[in-house]
Structures are given as C-alpha cells and as structure tokens.
Design an enzyme around this catalytic site. Structure first.
Site, PDB file in Angstrom:
ATOM      1  CD  GLU A 153      10.592  12.894  40.452  1.00 39.69           C
ATOM      2  OE1 GLU A 153      10.890  13.989  39.877  1.00 39.69           O
ATOM      3  OE2 GLU A 153      10.509  12.947  41.564  1.00 39.69           O
ATOM      4  CD  GLU A 247      11.229  17.404  44.233  1.00 41.48           C
ATOM      5  OE1 GLU A 247      11.760  17.741  43.045  1.00 41.48           O
ATOM      6  OE2 GLU A 247      10.513  16.325  44.205  1.00 41.48           O
TER       7      GLU A 247
HETATM    8  C1  LER Z   1       9.728  16.535  40.665  1.00 41.10           C
HETATM    9  O1  LER Z   1      10.894  16.099  41.298  1.00 41.10           O
HETATM   10  C2  LER Z   1       8.698  16.076  41.352  1.00 41.10           C
HETATM   11  O2  LER Z   1       8.628  15.330  42.124  1.00 41.10           O
HETATM   12  C3  LER Z   1       7.412  16.431  40.683  1.00 41.10           C
HETATM   13  O3  LER Z   1       6.322  16.408  41.738  1.00 41.10           O
HETATM   14  C4  LER Z   1       7.227  17.850  40.332  1.00 41.10           C
HETATM   15  O4  LER Z   1       6.171  18.054  39.530  1.00 41.10           O
HETATM   16 MN    MN Z   2      10.324  14.493  43.064  1.00 39.96          MN
END
Ligand code: LER
Ligand code: MN
Length: 270
Positions: A153, A247
């Site tokens: 990510e 999220e």
């Molecule tokens: C985790 O998926 C994320 O987006 C981060 O900002 C967490 O630190």
């Molecule tokens: Mn994230």
C-alpha cells in the site's frame, strides 16, 4: 467488484480509520445485516484469534475475508521493515510472515501499510527500498503458497516517504521484479498525493489488487468531497474485480458510516 468493511480488534488503533471496533461476532453480524460481501480484519497479531473462530463466523454470516491488515506490527510492537537495526527488521518480517500465513488459511491476502516504515537518518531511500524489496520477495513467496497475492500500500507523505503514488508503486514492482505483489489504492491517501484519482487508477492499475474506499476526509464515501463515479468508471475500464473496502472513520458513528458506504457502493455499481 465486491464490498467489504473493516473490523478492528487492536486497542492501540482504537482511534484509527476502522469502522467496527466491537467484538468480532458483533462486527460480522452488522456487516452481514447491511449486505456486505466481506470483512477486512485488523487484528493484534497472527495468534490473536483462532482460525476456527473466524471460519465459524464466516460460515454463519456468509462473509468472505477480503484482507488482513498488518499495522499492529507497527502500532503495537513498533516494527518496521526498513528499521536500521537488522534484528528489528527480522522481527518485522517474522510478524509479517505470520500474518500472511494467518490470512492465507482464510483465503485472504495480507496488507503491508505502516510496517513499510520510512527512510532517513543513516538509511538512504535506496537502501530502504532495497530492504523493502527483499522483504516483499519473501512475502510474495509466502503468499503464493496460499494462492493469494501480498498487498503493498502506497501511503500519503505524512505516513511514509518511500512510495506515495500508485504509478510509482507499479513502476517499482516492475523494476524490482517483484512477484505475487499487488497494490492497494487507498482513496484517502490518493486524495492527498495524486493529481487525479481516476487517472491514477489507469496509470498504476496494471498491478492493482485492492481498494480502500474512503472519501477525501477519510470518512465514508459521500461524507467528503471526492466524486467516486469517475473512479469507479476507471476501475471498470482496467478490469478491476476486487474489493471496495471501507477503511474509514466511524463517523458520525459506526452504523451510519457502514450504511453510507454500502449505499454508495450499491448505487455506484448498479
Ligand atoms: C492502512 O491501510 C493505511 O491506510 C494506513 O494509513 C495506516 O497507517
Ligand atoms: Mn489504507
């Protein structure tokens, strides 16, 4: 595309961007009642909840596990894959491999977010990316044994200085020759870093494997100023068939955020 919502069981992340913080049986029930396809789990570690407990809940509620987060390695244990101390890097990798095996038994990929760390001080960007590529090579191999990918990510500049944009992530996967690694497009991070979120899905989309579906302010889609329609069109165009996973902050409350997200996804996909 499929819908997913985050369930968090990490006390250190109680203020984080996760929707349901209640016990897992409550989170699974709420996700199922709202018609979600899957849940994304944020747990304290690989041994925090027995696999059987999760598969029982999955079967009861007909929910898939979209992914498992690894951020507890950072927020609970302070572990980073780019720590200058080799012993700490080894511990970070061990934690990550544990989470990959945990997720793999549920048919779910693990995500590398905050545990990627940052470069600086005695560690150059080049060195940090080399350590990260070594770790991702092992992570990819471990994930492949479970026939799932491993998810990397890109984060916004306030959380990492390694890779902030999707296309840079895709180029890095190619140049470092990484296998079984896919990218996570978190629309909150992208709102900060990308010129145009929809265009970025095209530019980095060849390695896209997961989406964190969040509005500009990290609230449920519709509670900020992102226009999701062009982003969904871009995802259709590139043939994305993965999850749109909420999220987001549980604002104004978890039930409202969860309901807003599923309504948004349903209307966008209809
Ligand atoms: C985790 O998926 C994320 O987006 C981060 O900002 C967490 O630190
Ligand atoms: Mn994230």
């Amino acid at each position: 595309m499929h819908s997913a919502i985050t369930l968090c069981q990490v006390p250190e992340a109680a203020a984080g961007p996760f929707v349901f913080h209640e016990p897992l049986d409550v989170g699974f029930q709420k996700a199922a009642d709202l018609g979600y396809d899957a849940v994304e789990l944020f747990l304290p570690g690989p041994d925090a909840v027995p696999i059987a407990e999760i598969t029982t809940l999955q079967e009861k509620h007909s929910l898939k596990i979209a992914a498992v987060g690894t951020g507890a390695g950072m927020v609970k244990h302070g572990l980073s894959l780019t720590d200058p101390d080799p012993a700490q890097r080894a511990k970070a990798l061990e934690f990550l491999l544990g989470m990959i095996n945990f997720g793999g038994q549920l048919g779910a990929p693990a995500i590398l977010g905050s545990m990627q760390g940052k470069w600086g001080g005695d560690v150059s960007r080049e060195q940090a990316l080399e350590w990260l590529a070594e770790a991702l090579t092992e992570a990819g191999e471990a994930a492949a044994k479970h026939e799932v990918p491993f998810i990397y990510e890109p984060l916004n500049r306030y959380e990492t200085n390694l890779i902030n944009r999707l296309a840079d992530g895709a180029d890095w996967i190619d140049s470092a020759n990484l296998s079984h690694i896919v990218l996570l497009a978190d629309m909150f991070h992208m709102n900060i870093e990308e010129v145009d979120i929809a265009q970025a899905m095209h530019d980095g989309g060849r390695h896209l494997g997961h989406v964190h579906f969040a509005d500009s302010n990290r609230r449920a889609m519709g509670f900020g100023h992102t226009d999701p329609a062009p982003v969904i069109r871009a995802l259709h165009d590139i043939g994305y068939v993965g999850y749109l996973s909420a999220e987001v902050f549980p604002l104004p409350d978890a039930d409202t955020a969860a309901n807003q997200t599923i309504q948004s996804i349903k209307s966008l996909l209809s």
